[in-house]
Design an enzyme around this catalytic site. Structure first.
Site, short mmCIF file in Angstrom:
data_model
loop_
_atom_site.label_atom_id
_atom_site.label_comp_id
_atom_site.label_asym_id
_atom_site.label_seq_id
_atom_site.Cartn_x
_atom_site.Cartn_y
_atom_site.Cartn_z
N ASP A 6 50.41 64.66 -29.08
CA ASP A 6 51.85 64.49 -29.25
C ASP A 6 52.50 65.67 -29.97
O ASP A 6 51.81 66.52 -30.54
CB ASP A 6 52.15 63.18 -29.99
CG ASP A 6 51.19 62.92 -31.16
OD1 ASP A 6 50.55 63.87 -31.62
OD2 ASP A 6 51.09 61.76 -31.58
N ASN A 61 50.94 50.61 -38.00
CA ASN A 61 51.40 49.54 -37.11
C ASN A 61 50.57 49.48 -35.83
O ASN A 61 50.94 48.81 -34.88
CB ASN A 61 52.89 49.74 -36.78
CG ASN A 61 53.15 51.09 -36.12
OD1 ASN A 61 52.21 51.81 -35.78
ND2 ASN A 61 54.41 51.42 -35.91
N HIS A 73 49.87 52.09 -33.94
CA HIS A 73 50.20 53.09 -32.91
C HIS A 73 49.04 54.06 -32.71
O HIS A 73 48.28 54.34 -33.64
CB HIS A 73 51.53 53.80 -33.19
CG HIS A 73 51.53 54.78 -34.30
ND1 HIS A 73 52.54 54.87 -35.23
CD2 HIS A 73 50.65 55.77 -34.64
CE1 HIS A 73 52.28 55.85 -36.07
NE2 HIS A 73 51.14 56.41 -35.75
N GLU A 100 54.27 53.33 -29.90
CA GLU A 100 54.62 52.35 -30.92
C GLU A 100 54.44 50.93 -30.39
O GLU A 100 54.36 50.72 -29.17
CB GLU A 100 56.08 52.57 -31.33
CG GLU A 100 56.38 53.96 -31.87
CD GLU A 100 55.89 54.16 -33.31
OE1 GLU A 100 55.13 53.32 -33.83
OE2 GLU A 100 56.28 55.18 -33.91
#
Ligand code: F6R
Length: 240
Positions: free
Chosen positions: A67, A136, A138, A143
Site C-alpha cells: 500500500d 481492527n 485490517h 478496513e
C-alpha cells in the site's frame, strides 16, 4: 495454518526473517510482497544484517508493497516508498526497478490500480506476502467491511487507522486515502507470512485466526488460505 510462538519482538523478527531468507535462497528471482509499519522493521534489520554478511542476494528479487498513501510522492518522508528505501532497500542489492509500490500522486486512481494489478500478474503473482495486522483486523489498508473480492483499490481510511498512523506524521495531517492491494490480491499470494507483536495485538490475533471468517475482521479471510504462517510473540499470542 502454521503458528510459531516467539518470545519477544526480536525473536519474532528473526524467525520471520529466516522464513523470508529461505524463500530468497531457494528461489533467487522470487516476488516478495512487503509491508510497512512497526511490525516488520526488525525483519528488515535482520535481513540487511544477513545481506551484509554475504548470506543473501537480492539482485534478482522483485518486491511489491501492499500500500501507499494517496497524494504522497515517493520522496515524501511519510510515504511508504520512503519508508522502504530508508529501512530496507537502500542497504541491499535490490534493483530499484524491481521495487514496486503504488504511485501516491497518480492523477487517475483507477488506471493506477489497474497498472498495479498488472505488475503483480506480469510477475506471475506474489510468492511470499508479508503482512502486519491492524488493531481492527485490517490487512494492507483493507478496513473492516471491505469485500473479499477486491483487487488493488483506493480506500478512505477509518478514523482508527488515521489515529494509529498519526505517530509517524509529527503534526502533519495524515492523508485520508490510500492505495492498497485488495483482499483478493493478497489471497492470491502463494504463501502468506503474518507477524504480530505486543499485547495490544492479542485480541485481534485471536479474532482473526480463531474467530469467525467475516469482512468485519478482514484478516480472518486468511483462515481460508492454504499456506499461512503466523509468527507472534508472547504478548500477541497471549489469548491463544
Ligand atoms: C502496512 C500495512 C498495515 C500494517 C498494519 C499493522 O503496509 O499494510 O496493514 O501492517 O497497520 O501496523 P503495525 O505493524 O505498525 O502495527
Amino acid at each position: 495454518m502454521r503458528v510459531y510462538r516467539a518470545t519477544d519482538y526480536s525473536d519474532m523478527s528473526r524467525k520471520a526473517a529466516n522464513m523470508i531468507s529461505a524463500q530468497v535462497i531457494l528461489q533467487p528471482d522470487c516476488v516478495l510482497g512487503l509491508a510497512t509499519g512497526s511490525s516488520p522493521l526488525g525483519i528488515y534489520r535482520q535481513l540487511v544484517e544477513w545481506y551484509k554478511k554475504g548470506d543473501l542476494d537480492f539482485s534478482e528479487v522483485t518486491t511489491i508493497n501492499l500500500d501507499e498513501y494517496a497524494g504522497l510522492s515517493g520522496d515524501d518522508a511519510n510515504s511508504y516508498r520512503h519508508f522502504m528505501k530508508t529501512n530496507f532497500w537502500a542497504y541491499i542489492n535490490i534493483k530499484p526497478e524491481n521495487t514496486h509500490i503504488p504511485d501516491g500522486p497518480a492523477h487517475d486512481p483507477e488506471s493506477e490500480c489497474i497498472r498495479y494489478d498488472s505488475i503483480i500478474s506480469a510477475r506471475g503473482g506474489i510468492d511470499m506476502q508479508l503482512l502486519g495486522l491492524g488493531h481492527n483486523g485490517h490487512i494492507g489498508f483493507n478496513e473492516p467491511g471491505t469485500a473479499f473480492d477486491k483487487d488493488t483499490h483506493l480506500v478512505a481510511l477509518t478514523e482508527s487507522t488515521i489515529e494509529a498512523n498519526r505517530r509517524f506524521f509529527e503534526g502533519r495531517d495524515v492523508p485520508g486515502h490510500a492505495y492498497t492491494m485488495g483482499i483478493r490480491s493478497i489471497m492470491q499470494s502463494k504463501k502468506i507470512l503474518v507477524i504480530a507483536s505486543g499485547a495490544h495485538k492479542a485480541k485481534i490475533v485471536k479474532a482473526a485466526f480463531f474467530g469467525p471468517v467475516t469482512p468485519m475482521v478482514p484478516a480472518s479471510v486468511l483462515q481460508l488460505h492454504n499456506n499461512v504462517t503466523l509468527v507472534g510473540d508472547e504478548g500477541a499470542m497471549a489469548l491463544i
